[in-house]
Design a protein around this motif. Structure first.
Motif, PDB file in Angstrom:
ATOM      1  N   SER A 149       0.837  -1.205   0.000  1.00 42.37           N
ATOM      2  CA  SER A 149       0.000   0.000   0.000  1.00 42.37           C
ATOM      3  C   SER A 149       0.867   1.247   0.000  1.00 42.37           C
ATOM      4  O   SER A 149       0.583   2.217  -0.712  1.00 42.37           O
ATOM      5  N   THR A 150       1.935   1.225   0.780  1.00 33.86           N
ATOM      6  CA  THR A 150       2.850   2.354   0.857  1.00 33.86           C
ATOM      7  C   THR A 150       3.535   2.581  -0.488  1.00 33.86           C
ATOM      8  O   THR A 150       3.665   3.725  -0.944  1.00 33.86           O
ATOM      9  N   GLU A 151       3.951   1.511  -1.136  1.00 32.94           N
ATOM     10  CA  GLU A 151       4.578   1.626  -2.454  1.00 32.94           C
ATOM     11  C   GLU A 151       3.595   2.196  -3.477  1.00 32.94           C
ATOM     12  O   GLU A 151       3.952   3.067  -4.273  1.00 32.94           O
ATOM     13  N   TRP A 152       2.353   1.703  -3.456  1.00 31.60           N
ATOM     14  CA  TRP A 152       1.339   2.203  -4.384  1.00 31.60           C
ATOM     15  C   TRP A 152       1.114   3.698  -4.166  1.00 31.60           C
ATOM     16  O   TRP A 152       1.054   4.476  -5.108  1.00 31.60           O
ATOM     17  N   PHE A 153       0.998   4.073  -2.891  1.00 35.21           N
ATOM     18  CA  PHE A 153       0.744   5.481  -2.577  1.00 35.21           C
ATOM     19  C   PHE A 153       1.917   6.350  -3.013  1.00 35.21           C
ATOM     20  O   PHE A 153       1.723   7.442  -3.551  1.00 35.21           O
ATOM     21  N   HIS A 185       1.762   7.080  -6.668  1.00 34.11           N
ATOM     22  CA  HIS A 185       0.653   7.942  -7.089  1.00 34.11           C
ATOM     23  C   HIS A 185       0.575   9.257  -6.309  1.00 34.11           C
ATOM     24  O   HIS A 185      -0.352  10.043  -6.525  1.00 34.11           O
ATOM     25  N   TYR A 186       1.531   9.500  -5.437  1.00 34.16           N
ATOM     26  CA  TYR A 186       1.469  10.676  -4.571  1.00 34.16           C
ATOM     27  C   TYR A 186       1.401  11.982  -5.361  1.00 34.16           C
ATOM     28  O   TYR A 186       0.587  12.852  -5.052  1.00 34.16           O
ATOM     29  N   GLU A 187       2.233  12.126  -6.380  1.00 41.07           N
ATOM     30  CA  GLU A 187       2.258  13.384  -7.137  1.00 41.07           C
ATOM     31  C   GLU A 187       0.912  13.666  -7.805  1.00 41.07           C
ATOM     32  O   GLU A 187       0.426  14.793  -7.764  1.00 41.07           O
TER      33      GLU A 187
END
Length: 65
Positions: free
Chosen positions: A24-28, A31-33
């Motif tokens: 989940s952390t990697e996905w976020f 997609h953070y930007e």
């Protein structure tokens, strides 16, 4: 009283992906930007799984500093 022109949309991301917290952390992070860009004009509510809450919260705090 607000008019239609002043209302913002609210995007709610209720995660049902059943990913481990690290995934989940990697996905976020990936997609953070895009989420940050959308968050400049709209309201975003992120609802990850419970194990991912603190890691994502920590990530958001670190990026905002």
């Amino acid at each position: 009283m607000s008019t239609d022109a002043t209302k913002k949309l609210v995007y709610v991301a209720n995660w049902k992906m059943n990913m481990p917290a690290i995934q989940s952390t990697e996905w976020f992070a990936e997609h953070y930007e895009a989420l940050s860009e959308l968050g400049r004009t709209e309201r975003i509510v992120i609802c990850p799984t419970v194990p991912a809450l603190f890691p994502l919260y920590s990530m958001i705090l670190a990026k905002e500093q």
